[in-house]
Write an enzyme that holds these catalytic residues in place. Structure first.
Site, PDB file in Angstrom:
ATOM      1  N   SER A  83       0.836  -1.195   0.000  1.00 35.29           N
ATOM      2  CA  SER A  83       0.000   0.000   0.000  1.00 35.29           C
ATOM      3  C   SER A  83       0.866   1.238   0.000  1.00 35.29           C
ATOM      4  O   SER A  83       1.900   1.274   0.679  1.00 35.29           O
ATOM      5  CB  SER A  83      -0.905   0.025   1.236  1.00 35.29           C
ATOM      6  OG  SER A  83      -1.513   1.284   1.396  1.00 35.29           O
ATOM      7  N   THR A  84       0.437   2.255  -0.749  1.00 37.10           N
ATOM      8  CA  THR A  84       1.106   3.568  -0.699  1.00 37.10           C
ATOM      9  C   THR A  84       0.500   4.402   0.410  1.00 37.10           C
ATOM     10  O   THR A  84       1.199   4.857   1.331  1.00 37.10           O
ATOM     11  CB  THR A  84       0.945   4.318  -2.033  1.00 37.10           C
ATOM     12  OG1 THR A  84       1.534   3.554  -3.083  1.00 37.10           O
ATOM     13  CG2 THR A  84       1.612   5.694  -1.960  1.00 37.10           C
ATOM     14  N   ARG A  85      -0.809   4.615   0.354  1.00 34.78           N
ATOM     15  CA  ARG A  85      -1.468   5.551   1.257  1.00 34.78           C
ATOM     16  C   ARG A  85      -1.519   5.046   2.696  1.00 34.78           C
ATOM     17  O   ARG A  85      -1.275   5.805   3.628  1.00 34.78           O
ATOM     18  CB  ARG A  85      -2.885   5.853   0.736  1.00 34.78           C
ATOM     19  CG  ARG A  85      -2.898   6.892  -0.385  1.00 34.78           C
ATOM     20  CD  ARG A  85      -4.032   6.639  -1.367  1.00 34.78           C
ATOM     21  NE  ARG A  85      -3.844   5.383  -2.088  1.00 34.78           N
ATOM     22  CZ  ARG A  85      -3.017   5.236  -3.138  1.00 34.78           C
ATOM     23  NH1 ARG A  85      -2.349   6.272  -3.596  1.00 34.78           N
ATOM     24  NH2 ARG A  85      -2.879   4.064  -3.739  1.00 34.78           N
ATOM     25  N   THR A  86      -1.821   3.758   2.888  1.00 31.34           N
ATOM     26  CA  THR A  86      -1.914   3.256   4.258  1.00 31.34           C
ATOM     27  C   THR A  86      -0.553   3.291   4.944  1.00 31.34           C
ATOM     28  O   THR A  86      -0.439   3.704   6.101  1.00 31.34           O
ATOM     29  CB  THR A  86      -2.480   1.819   4.277  1.00 31.34           C
ATOM     30  OG1 THR A  86      -3.776   1.830   3.668  1.00 31.34           O
ATOM     31  CG2 THR A  86      -2.606   1.300   5.694  1.00 31.34           C
ATOM     32  N   ARG A 134      -2.746  -4.794   7.852  1.00 30.21           N
ATOM     33  CA  ARG A 134      -3.372  -4.795   6.528  1.00 30.21           C
ATOM     34  C   ARG A 134      -3.273  -6.228   6.031  1.00 30.21           C
ATOM     35  O   ARG A 134      -2.176  -6.691   5.667  1.00 30.21           O
ATOM     36  CB  ARG A 134      -2.637  -3.813   5.610  1.00 30.21           C
ATOM     37  CG  ARG A 134      -3.262  -3.646   4.218  1.00 30.21           C
ATOM     38  CD  ARG A 134      -2.483  -2.583   3.453  1.00 30.21           C
ATOM     39  NE  ARG A 134      -2.946  -2.453   2.091  1.00 30.21           N
ATOM     40  CZ  ARG A 134      -3.896  -1.607   1.692  1.00 30.21           C
ATOM     41  NH1 ARG A 134      -4.484  -0.831   2.580  1.00 30.21           N
ATOM     42  NH2 ARG A 134      -4.255  -1.540   0.421  1.00 30.21           N
ATOM     43  N   HIS A 161     -12.704  -1.738   5.272  1.00 30.39           N
ATOM     44  CA  HIS A 161     -11.578  -0.800   5.173  1.00 30.39           C
ATOM     45  C   HIS A 161     -11.962   0.494   5.915  1.00 30.39           C
ATOM     46  O   HIS A 161     -12.160   1.538   5.310  1.00 30.39           O
ATOM     47  CB  HIS A 161     -11.283  -0.504   3.699  1.00 30.39           C
ATOM     48  CG  HIS A 161      -9.946   0.113   3.454  1.00 30.39           C
ATOM     49  ND1 HIS A 161      -9.061   0.448   4.460  1.00 30.39           N
ATOM     50  CD2 HIS A 161      -9.324   0.485   2.284  1.00 30.39           C
ATOM     51  CE1 HIS A 161      -7.969   0.981   3.933  1.00 30.39           C
ATOM     52  NE2 HIS A 161      -8.103   1.005   2.625  1.00 30.39           N
ATOM     53  N   GLN A 164     -10.176   4.079   5.510  1.00 30.03           N
ATOM     54  CA  GLN A 164     -10.447   4.794   4.259  1.00 30.03           C
ATOM     55  C   GLN A 164     -11.722   5.610   4.384  1.00 30.03           C
ATOM     56  O   GLN A 164     -11.799   6.753   3.926  1.00 30.03           O
ATOM     57  CB  GLN A 164     -10.574   3.810   3.102  1.00 30.03           C
ATOM     58  CG  GLN A 164     -10.917   4.467   1.768  1.00 30.03           C
ATOM     59  CD  GLN A 164      -9.851   5.429   1.305  1.00 30.03           C
ATOM     60  OE1 GLN A 164      -8.676   5.054   1.231  1.00 30.03           O
ATOM     61  NE2 GLN A 164     -10.225   6.668   1.005  1.00 30.03           N
ATOM     62  N   ASN A 192     -14.844  -4.311   0.120  1.00 26.86           N
ATOM     63  CA  ASN A 192     -14.598  -3.916   1.507  1.00 26.86           C
ATOM     64  C   ASN A 192     -14.807  -2.422   1.757  1.00 26.86           C
ATOM     65  O   ASN A 192     -15.276  -2.027   2.829  1.00 26.86           O
ATOM     66  CB  ASN A 192     -13.191  -4.340   1.949  1.00 26.86           C
ATOM     67  CG  ASN A 192     -12.103  -3.950   0.950  1.00 26.86           C
ATOM     68  OD1 ASN A 192     -12.339  -3.225  -0.013  1.00 26.86           O
ATOM     69  ND2 ASN A 192     -10.890  -4.443   1.172  1.00 26.86           N
ATOM     70  N   ASP A 256     -14.184   2.479  -7.009  1.00 29.76           N
ATOM     71  CA  ASP A 256     -12.946   1.870  -6.531  1.00 29.76           C
ATOM     72  C   ASP A 256     -12.477   0.918  -7.618  1.00 29.76           C
ATOM     73  O   ASP A 256     -13.137   0.749  -8.648  1.00 29.76           O
ATOM     74  CB  ASP A 256     -13.226   1.135  -5.209  1.00 29.76           C
ATOM     75  CG  ASP A 256     -11.961   0.638  -4.519  1.00 29.76           C
ATOM     76  OD1 ASP A 256     -10.852   1.047  -4.912  1.00 29.76           O
ATOM     77  OD2 ASP A 256     -12.089  -0.171  -3.586  1.00 29.76           O
ATOM     78  N   CYS A 296     -10.561   5.868  -3.733  1.00 27.90           N
ATOM     79  CA  CYS A 296      -9.540   5.657  -2.699  1.00 27.90           C
ATOM     80  C   CYS A 296      -8.146   5.432  -3.277  1.00 27.90           C
ATOM     81  O   CYS A 296      -7.167   5.448  -2.527  1.00 27.90           O
ATOM     82  CB  CYS A 296      -9.949   4.509  -1.786  1.00 27.90           C
ATOM     83  SG  CYS A 296      -9.985   2.888  -2.570  1.00 27.90           S
ATOM     84  N   LEU A 297      -8.036   5.207  -4.595  1.00 27.34           N
ATOM     85  CA  LEU A 297      -6.763   5.050  -5.297  1.00 27.34           C
ATOM     86  C   LEU A 297      -6.104   3.711  -4.915  1.00 27.34           C
ATOM     87  O   LEU A 297      -6.365   3.186  -3.853  1.00 27.34           O
ATOM     88  CB  LEU A 297      -5.822   6.223  -5.006  1.00 27.34           C
ATOM     89  CG  LEU A 297      -6.374   7.625  -5.282  1.00 27.34           C
ATOM     90  CD1 LEU A 297      -5.310   8.675  -4.957  1.00 27.34           C
ATOM     91  CD2 LEU A 297      -6.849   7.773  -6.718  1.00 27.34           C
ATOM     92  N   ARG A 323      -6.143  10.676   4.573  1.00 28.07           N
ATOM     93  CA  ARG A 323      -5.803   9.385   5.156  1.00 28.07           C
ATOM     94  C   ARG A 323      -4.840   9.579   6.322  1.00 28.07           C
ATOM     95  O   ARG A 323      -4.913   8.849   7.326  1.00 28.07           O
ATOM     96  CB  ARG A 323      -5.172   8.471   4.090  1.00 28.07           C
ATOM     97  CG  ARG A 323      -6.142   7.900   3.071  1.00 28.07           C
ATOM     98  CD  ARG A 323      -7.109   6.904   3.700  1.00 28.07           C
ATOM     99  NE  ARG A 323      -6.384   5.851   4.405  1.00 28.07           N
ATOM    100  CZ  ARG A 323      -5.887   4.760   3.808  1.00 28.07           C
ATOM    101  NH1 ARG A 323      -6.067   4.563   2.506  1.00 28.07           N
ATOM    102  NH2 ARG A 323      -5.243   3.857   4.506  1.00 28.07           N
TER     103      ARG A 323
END
Length: 347
Positions: A83-86, A134, A161, A164, A192, A256, A296-297, A323
């Site tokens: 994951s990038t954002r998480t 995750r 999720h 998000q 999710n 999504d 959400c990307l 986020r």
């Protein structure tokens, strides 16, 4: 210019508060709780999380304050999925609050393979103050939570999720000034992220319209609970297979990925089954005049075209930034007795 922007931002929040509501939410205490799904959180508890998140964003980003609220604390970040954002939101947010993040991939920890979830939960409980995981299976989070003596946060599972959705609703609150009465339309897979919308929207007074292809509907149990919540809170929940029907008179269009991690072998079939579900300006033509777009990307062209994705209606990059502020707000709420300093957000 910076002073002017900060003042405008602060006035925006001053205009959106209720002293009675603030007193009510001020008594909400989430310290020591886990967050596996927002199904477990009440309306006031979710509002408190958003209030804390907005407060931290204002004080740190706009007032340039240093708030070492997590000084001396550490978080274990277990990532079975990349994951990038998480990852970035949790690492940068936890560090910004004075804490120490520890990133653990499946190559590092071998969760449930080299060491059982039970043993991992007990070991990490002695090392750190909170775990964000995750994972593929939601049952993995439930096992971690049963065995750990510290809060467990769902960084994504096959069922929910939640972090998000907190970012999504903070983004909409900032844009519209209030959440109550908004209509959000989900057009895509019954996944999710949608499940978390369904467990949250009604509690914030938000109507939810869902369009999924036949065979890709949301989980039956989640749907039953969402209908119960809609009835309880007096909101609408509409499920259809027609994207234009879902988009009609909506404030927010959301989609999504159609092919999640682990579904790559299904890609060809899924792209065929989701034909006609791409969000475009034509989709928005039946929405309300103030409609906006969330995703959400990461985003693929088949899900939403460039004209919408890069337009002024798209809130995706504010959504991505939030986020960080919402994971910070969640962790601070689970680990401390922090009280927001800005007036309560208007919900």
């Amino acid at each position: 210019v910076v002073i002017g922007y900060t003042l405008i931002y602060f006035i925006k929040y001053i205009c959106c508060f209720s002293s009675a509501g603030a007193a009510c939410l001020g008594s909400v205490n989430l310290k020591g709780r886990s967050c596996l799904t927002l199904k477990d959180f009440s309306s006031d508890e979710i509002k408190k999380l958003l209030w804390v998140s907005g407060d931290l964003k204002h004080r740190i980003k706009h007032e340039k304050q240093y708030l070492p609220l997590l000084q001396g604390k550490s978080i274990a970040m277990i990532f079975e999925k990349r994951s990038t954002r998480t990852r970035m939101s949790t690492e940068t947010g936890f560090s910004l609050l004075g804490g120490h993040p520890c990133f653990l991939t499946s190559q590092d920890i071998h969760l449930g393979v080299n060491e059982s979830c039970t043993d991992t939960a007990r070991v990490l409980s002695g090392f750190c103050d909170v775990v964000l995981a995750r994972v593929y299976k939601h049952s993995t989070l439930e096992e971690l939570d049963r065995e750990a003596s510290i809060p467990i946060i769902n960084g994504l599972s096959d069922l929910y999720h939640p972090i998000q959705i907190l970012a999504d609703f903070l983004t909409l609150q900032e844009h519209y000034g209030s959440l109550n009465g908004l209509t959000v339309s989900w057009i895509g897979d019954g996944n999710n992220v949608l499940h978390s919308f369904m467990m949250t929207a009604a509690k914030l007074g938000v109507h939810l319209k869902v369009a999924t292809p036949k065979g890709y509907e949301p989980d039956k149990g989640v749907t039953e609970e969402a209908h119960r919540l809609a009835k309880q809170h007096g909101t609408q929940l509409i499920l259809t297979s027609d994207p234009m029907e879902a988009a009609r008179d909506s404030n927010v269009l959301v989609t999504d990925t159609w092919v999640s991690m682990g579904q790559e072998e299904e890609k060809k079939k899924r792209l065929k089954d989701f034909h006609g579900y791409q969000i475009s300006m034509q989709t928005g033509s039946v929405a309300k005049s103030d409609w906006t777009f969330l995703h959400c990307l990461p985003r693929k062209m088949e899900e939403v075209d460039d004209q919408v994705f890069y337009s002024s209606r798209s809130l995706v990059f504010s959504e991505a930034e939030n986020r960080k502020w919402t994971i910070m707000g969640l962790i601070v709420s689970l680990l401390t007795d922090y009280t927001p300093q800005i007036p309560m957000l208007k919900f």
